[in-house]
Design an enzyme around this catalytic site. Structure first.
Site, PDB file in Angstrom:
ATOM      1  N   GLY A  46      56.530  70.921  81.298  1.00 25.66           N
ATOM      2  CA  GLY A  46      57.549  71.737  80.659  1.00 25.66           C
ATOM      3  C   GLY A  46      58.899  71.477  81.303  1.00 25.66           C
ATOM      4  O   GLY A  46      58.968  70.917  82.404  1.00 25.66           O
ATOM      5  N   GLN A  51      67.404  73.746  83.980  1.00 29.25           N
ATOM      6  CA  GLN A  51      67.016  72.749  84.989  1.00 29.25           C
ATOM      7  C   GLN A  51      67.826  71.461  84.868  1.00 29.25           C
ATOM      8  O   GLN A  51      67.868  70.669  85.803  1.00 29.25           O
ATOM      9  CB  GLN A  51      65.522  72.405  84.864  1.00 29.25           C
ATOM     10  CG  GLN A  51      64.601  73.557  85.233  1.00 29.25           C
ATOM     11  CD  GLN A  51      63.146  73.168  85.106  1.00 29.25           C
ATOM     12  OE1 GLN A  51      62.583  73.274  84.027  1.00 29.25           O
ATOM     13  NE2 GLN A  51      62.545  72.695  86.175  1.00 29.25           N
ATOM     14  N   CYS A  91      57.047  73.107  90.325  1.00 26.72           N
ATOM     15  CA  CYS A  91      58.253  73.116  89.493  1.00 26.72           C
ATOM     16  C   CYS A  91      59.051  71.864  89.807  1.00 26.72           C
ATOM     17  O   CYS A  91      59.229  71.510  90.972  1.00 26.72           O
ATOM     18  CB  CYS A  91      59.090  74.357  89.788  1.00 26.72           C
ATOM     19  SG  CYS A  91      60.599  74.451  88.802  1.00 26.72           S
ATOM     20  N   LEU A  92      59.531  71.214  88.764  1.00 24.93           N
ATOM     21  CA  LEU A  92      60.322  69.993  88.956  1.00 24.93           C
ATOM     22  C   LEU A  92      61.602  70.290  89.742  1.00 24.93           C
ATOM     23  O   LEU A  92      62.166  69.385  90.354  1.00 24.93           O
ATOM     24  CB  LEU A  92      60.663  69.368  87.602  1.00 24.93           C
ATOM     25  CG  LEU A  92      59.450  68.849  86.810  1.00 24.93           C
ATOM     26  CD1 LEU A  92      59.865  68.472  85.400  1.00 24.93           C
ATOM     27  CD2 LEU A  92      58.808  67.670  87.521  1.00 24.93           C
ATOM     28  N   HIS A 133      56.507  80.378  82.808  1.00 23.93           N
ATOM     29  CA  HIS A 133      57.301  79.660  83.817  1.00 23.93           C
ATOM     30  C   HIS A 133      58.634  79.191  83.215  1.00 23.93           C
ATOM     31  O   HIS A 133      59.696  79.348  83.838  1.00 23.93           O
ATOM     32  CB  HIS A 133      56.467  78.479  84.324  1.00 23.93           C
ATOM     33  CG  HIS A 133      57.135  77.577  85.312  1.00 23.93           C
ATOM     34  ND1 HIS A 133      56.695  77.436  86.615  1.00 23.93           N
ATOM     35  CD2 HIS A 133      58.196  76.738  85.197  1.00 23.93           C
ATOM     36  CE1 HIS A 133      57.466  76.562  87.251  1.00 23.93           C
ATOM     37  NE2 HIS A 133      58.385  76.114  86.411  1.00 23.93           N
ATOM     38  N   GLU A 134      58.585  78.652  81.996  1.00 23.09           N
ATOM     39  CA  GLU A 134      59.816  78.141  81.362  1.00 23.09           C
ATOM     40  C   GLU A 134      60.753  79.275  80.950  1.00 23.09           C
ATOM     41  O   GLU A 134      61.973  79.172  81.118  1.00 23.09           O
ATOM     42  CB  GLU A 134      59.481  77.276  80.136  1.00 23.09           C
ATOM     43  CG  GLU A 134      58.591  76.072  80.387  1.00 23.09           C
ATOM     44  CD  GLU A 134      58.976  75.242  81.595  1.00 23.09           C
ATOM     45  OE1 GLU A 134      60.162  75.241  81.985  1.00 23.09           O
ATOM     46  OE2 GLU A 134      58.087  74.602  82.182  1.00 23.09           O
ATOM     47  N   HIS A 137      62.731  80.480  83.764  1.00 18.01           N
ATOM     48  CA  HIS A 137      63.904  79.639  84.058  1.00 18.01           C
ATOM     49  C   HIS A 137      65.126  80.095  83.252  1.00 18.01           C
ATOM     50  O   HIS A 137      66.257  80.052  83.737  1.00 18.01           O
ATOM     51  CB  HIS A 137      63.629  78.169  83.714  1.00 18.01           C
ATOM     52  CG  HIS A 137      62.941  77.379  84.786  1.00 18.01           C
ATOM     53  ND1 HIS A 137      63.480  77.193  86.044  1.00 18.01           N
ATOM     54  CD2 HIS A 137      61.776  76.688  84.790  1.00 18.01           C
ATOM     55  CE1 HIS A 137      62.663  76.426  86.774  1.00 18.01           C
ATOM     56  NE2 HIS A 137      61.619  76.101  86.030  1.00 18.01           N
TER      57      HIS A 137
HETATM   58  O1  GNR Z   1      55.294  70.167  85.523  1.00 15.55           O
HETATM   59  C1  GNR Z   1      55.103  71.359  85.776  1.00 15.55           C
HETATM   60  N1  GNR Z   1      53.852  71.761  86.102  1.00 15.55           N
HETATM   61  C2  GNR Z   1      53.467  73.083  86.193  1.00 15.55           C
HETATM   62  C3  GNR Z   1      52.236  73.371  86.764  1.00 15.55           C
HETATM   63  C4  GNR Z   1      51.804  74.673  86.864  1.00 15.55           C
HETATM   64  C5  GNR Z   1      52.584  75.690  86.384  1.00 15.55           C
HETATM   65  C6  GNR Z   1      53.823  75.432  85.820  1.00 15.55           C
HETATM   66  C7  GNR Z   1      54.261  74.131  85.719  1.00 15.55           C
HETATM   67  S1  GNR Z   1      55.796  73.805  84.977  1.00 15.55           S
HETATM   68  C8  GNR Z   1      56.233  72.312  85.766  1.00 15.55           C
HETATM   69  C9  GNR Z   1      57.483  71.713  85.149  1.00 15.55           C
HETATM   70  C10 GNR Z   1      58.647  72.644  85.391  1.00 15.55           C
HETATM   71  O2  GNR Z   1      59.189  72.779  86.448  1.00 15.55           O
HETATM   72  N2  GNR Z   1      59.050  73.345  84.373  1.00 15.55           N
HETATM   73  O3  GNR Z   1      60.046  74.231  84.529  1.00 15.55           O
HETATM   74 NI    NI Z   2      60.014  74.822  86.606  1.00 15.99          NI
END
Ligand code: GNR
Ligand code: NI
Length: 167
Positions: A46, A51, A91-92, A133-134, A137
């Site tokens: 995601g 980001q 998270c990236l 999670h997204e 953000h």
């Molecule tokens: O790539 C991602 N892997 C992930 C693994 C477990 C829970 C959430 C994520 S999201 C993350 C990519 C990201 O940072 N999205 O904002």
């Molecule tokens: Ni993230």
């Protein structure tokens, strides 16, 4: 298409509230396209617009193994949540950190698709985690904000040290 630079914690821009997309136009389509390319390249499951320093309520998600089920959501909102579940998240924007986060087990998300039409997604499992999670953000919240203050301090020091070494 273009690869975008992903902001890294503790960049303060990651804490800003993103603004709703007022109109789905060519710029929106281009941003969504570039975000998808950036997510697949990373690779991640995601990516949210904040980001990549675009403060708009736009996310791309693909939790499929084959990486061929792209979801692009504009102005997404969680309208129903139920249950509880813990999953190890990364998270990236917080490289090198994996931590267990407790979230809702199931969510229903309402959004606009790239065609500007409303849609609803009922999700559980990894997709439910990723959507939460997204959408976090978009509200300036990172997964580390769900951890104890102690864990947050450890992670922040690690990120600061990393910044000193790698710029
Ligand atoms: O790539 C991602 N892997 C992930 C693994 C477990 C829970 C959430 C994520 S999201 C993350 C990519 C990201 O940072 N999205 O904002
Ligand atoms: Ni993230």
């Amino acid at each position: 298409m273009a690869l975008l630079k992903i902001l890294e914690y503790p960049d303060l821009r990651l804490k800003d509230m993103a603004v709703p997309v007022a109109r789905v136009d060519r710029e929106t389509l281009r941003l969504a396209d570039d975000m998808a390319e950036t997510m697949y390249d990373a690779p991640g499951i995601g990516l949210a617009a904040p980001q990549v320093a675009a403060g708009q309520r736009l996310v791309v998600v693909d939790v499929s193994d084959a990486r061929n089920e792209l979801l692009t959501l504009i102005n997404p909102e969680i309208i129903v949540r139920s249950g509880e579940e813990e999953m190890k998240e990364g998270c990236l924007s917080v490289p090198g950190v994996l931590e267990t986060v407790r979230r809702a087990e199931k969510v229903t998300v309402r959004a606009l698709g790239l065609d500007g039409r409303p849609l609803e997604i009922e999700a559980d499992g990894l997709l439910a985690v990723c959507l939460q999670h997204e959408i976090d953000h978009l509200n300036g919240t990172l997964f580390v904000d769900h951890l104890s203050r102690l864990r947050q301090n450890v992670i922040r020091r690690k990120a600061e040290k990393r910044l000193r070494h790698h710029g």
